[in-house]
Design a protein around this motif. Sequence first.
Motif, PDB file in Angstrom:
ATOM      1  N   ASN A 206       0.827  -1.211   0.000  1.00  0.00           N
ATOM      2  CA  ASN A 206       0.000   0.000   0.000  1.00  0.00           C
ATOM      3  C   ASN A 206       0.859   1.259   0.000  1.00  0.00           C
ATOM      4  OD1 ASN A 206      -2.407  -1.447   0.018  1.00  0.00           O
ATOM      5  ND2 ASN A 206      -2.493  -1.525   2.258  1.00  0.00           N
TER       6      ASN A 206
ATOM      7  N   ARG B  81       2.318   1.777  -3.442  1.00  0.00           N
ATOM      8  CA  ARG B  81       1.262   2.223  -4.352  1.00  0.00           C
ATOM      9  C   ARG B  81       0.930   3.702  -4.117  1.00  0.00           C
ATOM     10  NH1 ARG B  81      -3.779  -0.849  -3.034  1.00  0.00           N
ATOM     11  NH2 ARG B  81      -2.827  -2.623  -4.101  1.00  0.00           N
ATOM     12  N   ASP B  82       0.808   4.083  -2.863  1.00  0.00           N
ATOM     13  CA  ASP B  82       0.436   5.468  -2.528  1.00  0.00           C
ATOM     14  C   ASP B  82       1.532   6.464  -2.894  1.00  0.00           C
ATOM     15  OD1 ASP B  82      -1.916   4.463  -1.533  1.00  0.00           O
ATOM     16  OD2 ASP B  82      -1.288   4.523   0.568  1.00  0.00           O
TER      17      ASP B  82
END
Length: 449
Positions: free
Chosen positions: A246, A249-250
């Motif tokens: 995550n 991705r962020d």
Amino acid sequence: MSGSKVRKDRFVLKASPEELKQSIKNIVSAYSRFVPREIIALMGKDDISNVSLGDYVEKTMTILFSDIRDFTSLSEDMTPRENFTFINSYMKCMNPVIARNGGIIDKYIGDAIMALFPVNADNALRCAIDMLAELRSFNKKIKKTGYSSVEIGMGLNTGLMMLGIIGGEHFMETTVISDAVNLASRIESMTKSYKTPLLISEHTYYGLKDASCYDTRFVDRVQVKGKAQCQSVYEVFDADPPGLRNAKRDKKIIFEEALAHYHFKKVARAKKILSGYLRQVPDDTVAQVYHDRCIRYQKTGMHESSGEFDLAISWNKSLAVDQSMIDEQHRGLFESARKFVDAVGKSKNYPQLCATIDFLDNYIKVHFETEERLMAEKSYPFLQMQIDQHRRFSRYFDSLKREIRKNFETRRIFILFQVQLLIVDWLINHTSKLDTHFGKFLRQSQKRN
């Protein structure tokens, strides 16, 4: 005389038709454990008895190489029996994953696996992600027996290759022959340098039906022996632990912004971005590798990169298809691409840049249509592969155009980074590989006629 005949008859093996049929079935089944039926079927053969030395078929496939990290060190603490038991338990876990995703194991090389995926690149990538998930289960099992957990690295590449039979009169084997195989192996070895488990080539990346369905990001370019143009390599991090996945991705935009500055040798800026990024994503090994490169550059002045981002694109005779209309269009396409690259890098006149983009966009559409029509007329067997490549390029180009129109002034370095990967690298690699293959097909057709 009759007694002698009786003695001879005692040594004659008599079997019923049913027993003979079962015996043959058993032999074929045994052979299939060494030469998969799927490989024989890909070559257009019914069974292994119909295969001959020199038989081959040309296909587009994705190659998956996987290797256990530091297995040599691990195996030094094992007896020979323990080594074989360990390897076989690992293969027993991975084999069903490969089969479930439409893969065919071509060979084992010690603790390494080489698998073929003849249908599409997505099958190969899903398989690699599933293998990493299966590895977590495998590690839990071996920890209970006292062994340390293991890591694997995987490299994927997609391309045209020949699948066939090589060897001699007394020993033959199936194999695939192509520089695409060598690149897959080279990419697998790169996973060690970046301490990441899964890397794919740009050919696999552009071969995916929709790359946005996966978590991917550019990592580096690799210079392959005998090839003038560098090949881009991407990380796929779908199998990372949820928190790290995550975070990657962020913060993907920040990461790629840093890499853009690094590859265009704006190292001080790259280091500053990476320092801030690593405070937020400290477990990102690829970012740490680039941060260390920046530090070494500031100490030594040595820029560590497999291939320069020079934005250079020009047509030359080595790219000729020997079909006048296509070659003329290729020259025009490369010239239009060069003007586009120059406009993005130097122009401060936004309307002029938009006009250049529109011209290139229209030229690409006309060229793709012309090329596909000629391939259809000549019954080129890999027409669909070309169509798929053209459509995906157009989709990525549309995304690049949106990025330019949105962030031309504020993110020019990042846009140039994308231009290098999509326009320069894609056009050169596509033309030098797939289009020149079409040229060879045309020349061979002319010889036959």
